[in-house]
Enzyme design. Structure first.
Site, PDB file in Angstrom:
ATOM      1  N   HIS A 148      52.921 113.263 -82.642  1.00 37.10           N
ATOM      2  CA  HIS A 148      52.495 111.903 -82.992  1.00 37.10           C
ATOM      3  C   HIS A 148      53.416 111.302 -84.060  1.00 37.10           C
ATOM      4  O   HIS A 148      52.977 110.537 -84.909  1.00 37.10           O
ATOM      5  CB  HIS A 148      51.030 111.869 -83.442  1.00 37.10           C
ATOM      6  CG  HIS A 148      50.081 112.116 -82.299  1.00 37.10           C
ATOM      7  ND1 HIS A 148      49.735 111.132 -81.404  1.00 37.10           N
ATOM      8  CD2 HIS A 148      49.443 113.240 -81.886  1.00 37.10           C
ATOM      9  CE1 HIS A 148      48.903 111.642 -80.496  1.00 37.10           C
ATOM     10  NE2 HIS A 148      48.710 112.923 -80.757  1.00 37.10           N
TER      11      HIS A 148
ATOM     12  N   ASP B 164      56.612 110.278 -82.797  1.00 45.68           N
ATOM     13  CA  ASP B 164      57.669 109.548 -82.060  1.00 45.68           C
ATOM     14  C   ASP B 164      57.445 108.041 -82.041  1.00 45.68           C
ATOM     15  O   ASP B 164      58.402 107.280 -81.982  1.00 45.68           O
ATOM     16  CB  ASP B 164      57.896 110.113 -80.647  1.00 45.68           C
ATOM     17  CG  ASP B 164      56.727 109.969 -79.699  1.00 45.68           C
ATOM     18  OD1 ASP B 164      55.598 109.679 -80.153  1.00 45.68           O
ATOM     19  OD2 ASP B 164      56.937 110.153 -78.481  1.00 45.68           O
TER      20      ASP B 164
ATOM     21  N   GLY C  53      48.986 118.332 -70.815  1.00 42.10           N
ATOM     22  CA  GLY C  53      49.745 118.021 -72.027  1.00 42.10           C
ATOM     23  C   GLY C  53      51.166 118.539 -71.946  1.00 42.10           C
ATOM     24  O   GLY C  53      51.876 118.589 -72.946  1.00 42.10           O
TER      25      GLY C  53
ATOM     26  N   GLU D 213      55.763 103.754 -68.176  1.00 40.46           N
ATOM     27  CA  GLU D 213      54.496 104.265 -68.727  1.00 40.46           C
ATOM     28  C   GLU D 213      53.834 103.194 -69.612  1.00 40.46           C
ATOM     29  O   GLU D 213      52.628 102.968 -69.539  1.00 40.46           O
ATOM     30  CB  GLU D 213      54.801 105.535 -69.544  1.00 40.46           C
ATOM     31  CG  GLU D 213      53.601 106.233 -70.100  1.00 40.46           C
ATOM     32  CD  GLU D 213      52.977 107.261 -69.169  1.00 40.46           C
ATOM     33  OE1 GLU D 213      53.713 107.949 -68.446  1.00 40.46           O
ATOM     34  OE2 GLU D 213      51.742 107.362 -69.158  1.00 40.46           O
TER      35      GLU D 213
ATOM     36  N   ASP E 213      58.553 112.463 -74.561  1.00 40.13           N
ATOM     37  CA  ASP E 213      58.401 113.232 -73.312  1.00 40.13           C
ATOM     38  C   ASP E 213      59.533 112.936 -72.338  1.00 40.13           C
ATOM     39  O   ASP E 213      60.162 113.843 -71.789  1.00 40.13           O
ATOM     40  CB  ASP E 213      57.066 112.898 -72.639  1.00 40.13           C
ATOM     41  CG  ASP E 213      55.886 113.169 -73.546  1.00 40.13           C
ATOM     42  OD1 ASP E 213      56.073 113.846 -74.568  1.00 40.13           O
ATOM     43  OD2 ASP E 213      54.789 112.687 -73.236  1.00 40.13           O
TER      44      ASP E 213
HETATM   45  C1  GLA Z   1      52.208 112.148 -75.737  1.00 41.87           C
HETATM   46  C2  GLA Z   1      53.153 110.961 -75.716  1.00 41.87           C
HETATM   47  C3  GLA Z   1      54.366 111.200 -76.611  1.00 41.87           C
HETATM   48  C4  GLA Z   1      53.941 111.665 -78.015  1.00 41.87           C
HETATM   49  C5  GLA Z   1      52.905 112.784 -77.924  1.00 41.87           C
HETATM   50  C6  GLA Z   1      52.340 113.145 -79.270  1.00 41.87           C
HETATM   51  O1  GLA Z   1      52.813 113.262 -75.159  1.00 41.87           O
HETATM   52  O2  GLA Z   1      53.597 110.694 -74.401  1.00 41.87           O
HETATM   53  O3  GLA Z   1      55.170 110.050 -76.672  1.00 41.87           O
HETATM   54  O4  GLA Z   1      53.465 110.591 -78.763  1.00 41.87           O
HETATM   55  O5  GLA Z   1      51.828 112.456 -77.065  1.00 41.87           O
HETATM   56  O6  GLA Z   1      53.319 113.692 -80.073  1.00 41.87           O
END
Ligand code: GLA
Length: 388
Positions: free
Chosen positions: A34, A36, A127, A163, A175
């Protein structure tokens, strides 16, 4: 794998002439959660599990998409000139549709329909970024089929835009970047404010990366992800009345402590605190890894989890049970939730000789406390997208 996928493609679409086979990985984030969308640093790596696609142009205006993971949905068909998001009607196919919509936003790069068969071996909603994997895979396959120029970083940015704008999840770049830019045996140390990055070899000297999947299903869209992001934005706006910064990731912990009272809200202060401290932890963790201090890397992973549990509040009983049990098992160097949270997976670094014990102890405790099974994967770090 290639032959099996081509045989399935033939069964569904008839004939494999001109069909090509592509792969894009999933990802796991080692630390920097959390951060990015707060202009901070992340440290993810691509996996060797991921998503495969067999695809070819079909000479029509219609795209036809079929997933071996959701066979009962049959073929999703849509017109390339009339692409719109529909959760119920298109389900998983919304992700490739979003990518095509973004590719064609300004110029028509995809000017003909495709047939695409998809198969993923990333557990869904785990995740490990099955959706980002599918987005990057689609963009990569289309680039190869239609022959337009696009760098891997631009593929990541376009997939993130799909997205954000098409699916409606305000995710950061981690991601899609980790997947598009993956490199075998390396994690990616990425500054999300500038997109400057560096590969860092992961040498765990006899330890393994073990992922524990909570099997608590969640979709980012229905999670509190967007809410956390707004809370951070509100905290930033308050701090900006005192300090000239663009993102929470620019603050040191001392600077944050000196200015935090201006936020004036206990919850938002904790959210911002996590973003700032987690960013600094990520810098420390990468330095520890470079210095071969894997024990320190592990301790920082543990601290990351505590912060995500207490300040950011994105863990929940399932992830906490997995992580807190892991901390009690001998040979566990570090353990934390990974990804957005609210369900999904944990990542642990475990000494090789303790992996079986880890899986048994954490698995048994989880089953008895939560009432259903967790799944475990000992994973390897793999490359970005490829054609098979
Ligand atoms: C998800 C989002 C990422 C990032 C993570 C938390 O995977 O797609 O962009 O914010 O949560 O780190």
């Amino acid at each position: 794998m290639k032959e099996k996928l081509l045989a399935e493609f033939e069964r569904v679409f008839g004939g494999t002439e001109d069909a090509r086979v592509f792969f894009a990985p999933g990802r796991v984030n080692l630390i920097g959660e959390h951060t990015d969308y707060n202009g901070g640093h992340v440290f993810p790596c691509a996996l060797t599990i991921g998503t495969y696609a067999v695809a070819r142009k079909n000479g029509m205006d219609t795209c036809r998409m079929f997933s071996l993971n959701f066979e009962d949905q049959g073929i999703h068909a849509f017109d390339i000139n009339d692409i719109y998001y529909d959760k119920e009607e298109y389900d998983w196919a919304n992700y490739p549709m979003g990518v095509i919509a973004m590719l064609n936003e300004n110029e028509k790069r995809v000017d003909e329909g495709i047939d695409m068969l998809v198969f993923g071996n990333i557990p869904n909603s785990s995740g490990l970024s099955s959706s980002a994997s599918l987005e990057v895979l689609t963009a990569f396959a289309l680039r190869e089929l239609f022959g337009f120029e696009m760098s891997l970083i631009d593929i990541a940015l376009l997939s993130q835009k799909a997205e954000n704008k098409f699916i409606g999840v305000n995710c950061g770049i981690m991601d899609q970047f980790a997947i598009a830019m993956g490199k075998k045996d390396n994690a990616i140390f990425l500054d999300t404010a500038t997109l400057k990055y560096e590969y860092a070899p992961i040498r765990l000297s006899g330890a393994k990366i073990v992922i524990a999947c909570s099997n608590k299903k969640r979709g980012l869209g229905d999670s509190k992800y967007n809410e956390r992001r707004s809370e951070c934005e509100a905290a930033l706006a308050s701090i900006q009345t005192k300090k000239n910064i663009k993102a929470l990731g620019e603050l040191s912990t001392e600077e944050f402590e000196a200015v935090k009272d201006v936020i004036g809200d206990e919850v938002k202060t904790r959210r911002a605190k996590h973003a700032v401290y987690e960013n600094i932890r990520t810098l420390d963790a990468v330095a520890a890894l470079k210095a071969n201090d894997i024990e320190r890397f592990g301790r920082l992973m543990n601290e990351s989890h505590v912060s995500l549990r207490d300040d950011y509040e994105v863990t929940g009983i399932e992830l906490d049970t997995l992580v807190e049990t892991a901390w009690t098992v001998p040979g566990v160097i570090g353990s934390r939730m990974t990804g957005a949270g609210f369900g999904g997976c944990t990542v642990s670094i475990v000494k090789e000789e303790n992996v079986d014990d880890f899986i048994k102890t954490v698995g048994d405790t989880y089953l008895s406390k939560i009432g259903y099974k967790a799944d475990f994967y000992v994973v390897d770090i793999g490359d970005g997208p490829t054609e098979l």
